[in-house]
Design a protein around this motif. Structure first.
Motif, PDB file in Angstrom:
ATOM      1  N   LEU A  55     -29.800   6.782  14.533  1.00 57.19           N
ATOM      2  CA  LEU A  55     -29.361   7.856  15.901  1.00 57.19           C
ATOM      3  C   LEU A  55     -30.272   8.578  16.010  1.00 57.19           C
ATOM      4  O   LEU A  55     -30.667   9.642  15.495  1.00 57.19           O
ATOM      5  CB  LEU A  55     -28.000   8.050  15.448  1.00 57.19           C
ATOM      6  N   VAL A  57     -31.054  11.659  18.946  1.00 54.71           N
ATOM      7  CA  VAL A  57     -30.532  12.841  19.841  1.00 54.71           C
ATOM      8  C   VAL A  57     -31.489  13.333  20.591  1.00 54.71           C
ATOM      9  O   VAL A  57     -32.561  14.021  20.168  1.00 54.71           O
ATOM     10  CB  VAL A  57     -29.802  13.777  19.026  1.00 54.71           C
ATOM     11  N   LYS A  84     -29.803   3.788  18.427  1.00 52.75           N
ATOM     12  CA  LYS A  84     -29.141   4.245  19.354  1.00 52.75           C
ATOM     13  C   LYS A  84     -29.425   5.764  19.911  1.00 52.75           C
ATOM     14  O   LYS A  84     -29.605   6.561  18.944  1.00 52.75           O
ATOM     15  CB  LYS A  84     -27.657   4.304  19.039  1.00 52.75           C
ATOM     16  N   THR A  85     -29.672   5.974  21.131  1.00 53.25           N
ATOM     17  CA  THR A  85     -30.249   7.185  21.711  1.00 53.25           C
ATOM     18  C   THR A  85     -28.959   7.793  22.537  1.00 53.25           C
ATOM     19  O   THR A  85     -28.169   7.357  23.339  1.00 53.25           O
ATOM     20  CB  THR A  85     -31.118   6.999  22.639  1.00 53.25           C
ATOM     21  N   LEU A  86     -28.849   9.240  22.064  1.00 60.20           N
ATOM     22  CA  LEU A  86     -27.961  10.017  22.770  1.00 60.20           C
ATOM     23  C   LEU A  86     -28.567  11.018  23.683  1.00 60.20           C
ATOM     24  O   LEU A  86     -29.547  11.629  22.964  1.00 60.20           O
ATOM     25  CB  LEU A  86     -27.071  10.730  21.844  1.00 60.20           C
ATOM     26  N   ARG A  87     -28.375  10.958  24.796  1.00 59.34           N
ATOM     27  CA  ARG A  87     -28.893  12.092  25.684  1.00 59.34           C
ATOM     28  C   ARG A  87     -27.956  13.055  25.920  1.00 59.34           C
ATOM     29  O   ARG A  87     -26.882  12.736  26.593  1.00 59.34           O
ATOM     30  CB  ARG A  87     -29.487  11.299  26.930  1.00 59.34           C
ATOM     31  N   ILE A  88     -28.566  14.267  25.679  1.00 58.05           N
ATOM     32  CA  ILE A  88     -27.378  15.415  25.978  1.00 58.05           C
ATOM     33  C   ILE A  88     -28.362  16.517  26.764  1.00 58.05           C
ATOM     34  O   ILE A  88     -29.423  16.877  26.482  1.00 58.05           O
ATOM     35  CB  ILE A  88     -27.084  16.035  24.430  1.00 58.05           C
ATOM     36  N   ILE A 104     -21.506  14.345  18.621  1.00 63.73           N
ATOM     37  CA  ILE A 104     -22.737  13.963  17.663  1.00 63.73           C
ATOM     38  C   ILE A 104     -22.214  13.390  16.357  1.00 63.73           C
ATOM     39  O   ILE A 104     -22.449  12.561  15.827  1.00 63.73           O
ATOM     40  CB  ILE A 104     -23.883  14.899  17.592  1.00 63.73           C
ATOM     41  N   GLU A 107     -20.418  10.079  16.596  1.00 62.84           N
ATOM     42  CA  GLU A 107     -21.340   9.148  16.659  1.00 62.84           C
ATOM     43  C   GLU A 107     -21.887   8.907  15.355  1.00 62.84           C
ATOM     44  O   GLU A 107     -22.292   7.443  14.990  1.00 62.84           O
ATOM     45  CB  GLU A 107     -22.561   9.443  17.708  1.00 62.84           C
TER      46      GLU A 107
END
Length: 128
Positions: A55, A57, A84-88, A104, A107
């Motif tokens: 993951l 971030v 997997k990319t989380l864009r915040i 987060i 996830e």
């Protein structure tokens, strides 16, 4: 070695939202989630990555304006690598950190743990 030096320099020059998020991500280590910051991978520098859960971030601030196509390309390359990319948004980190951390954590808990890179190999008959 230049990549490592650049990553170290980037760690020292984190934006205020990145620094704020980093302090919270470090606390997740108690729950078994280890994050790295400004981790070089595939020619990119990942803001934060938990390799054991694959993951990433990313904190998107003003520097990401007008770079949506580049970000999509980068996220696709990381996805091909299994991340997997989380864009915040930086404003979300600044204004709503508890909800960001809850997102987060959800996830992380939903992600399938990856096999550790270190440690003994499986015993005969295991892992088949």
């Amino acid at each position: 070695m230049a990549r490592i030096a650049k990553a170290r320099a980037m760690r020292k020059a984190m934006s205020p939202p990145e620094a704020r998020l980093w302090l919270s991500l470090r606390r997740l280590r108690e729950q078994g989630f280890h994050f790295r910051r400004q981790h070089p991978l595939l020619g990119y520098y990942l803001d934060f990555v938990c390799l054991s859960r694959a993951l990433v971030v990313e904190v998107d601030g003003g520097s990401h304006e007008g770079r949506a196509a580049w970000d999509r390309q980068r996220d696709a390359a990381l996805a091909r690598y299994g991340l997997k990319t989380l864009r915040i948004s930086a404003t979300s980190v600044r204004d709503n950190l508890p909800d960001v951390m809850e997102f987060i954590l959800r996830e992380l808990e939903a992600a399938v743990p990856t096999r550790p890179l270190r440690g003994p190999p499986p015993r005969d008959g295991e892992g088949d």
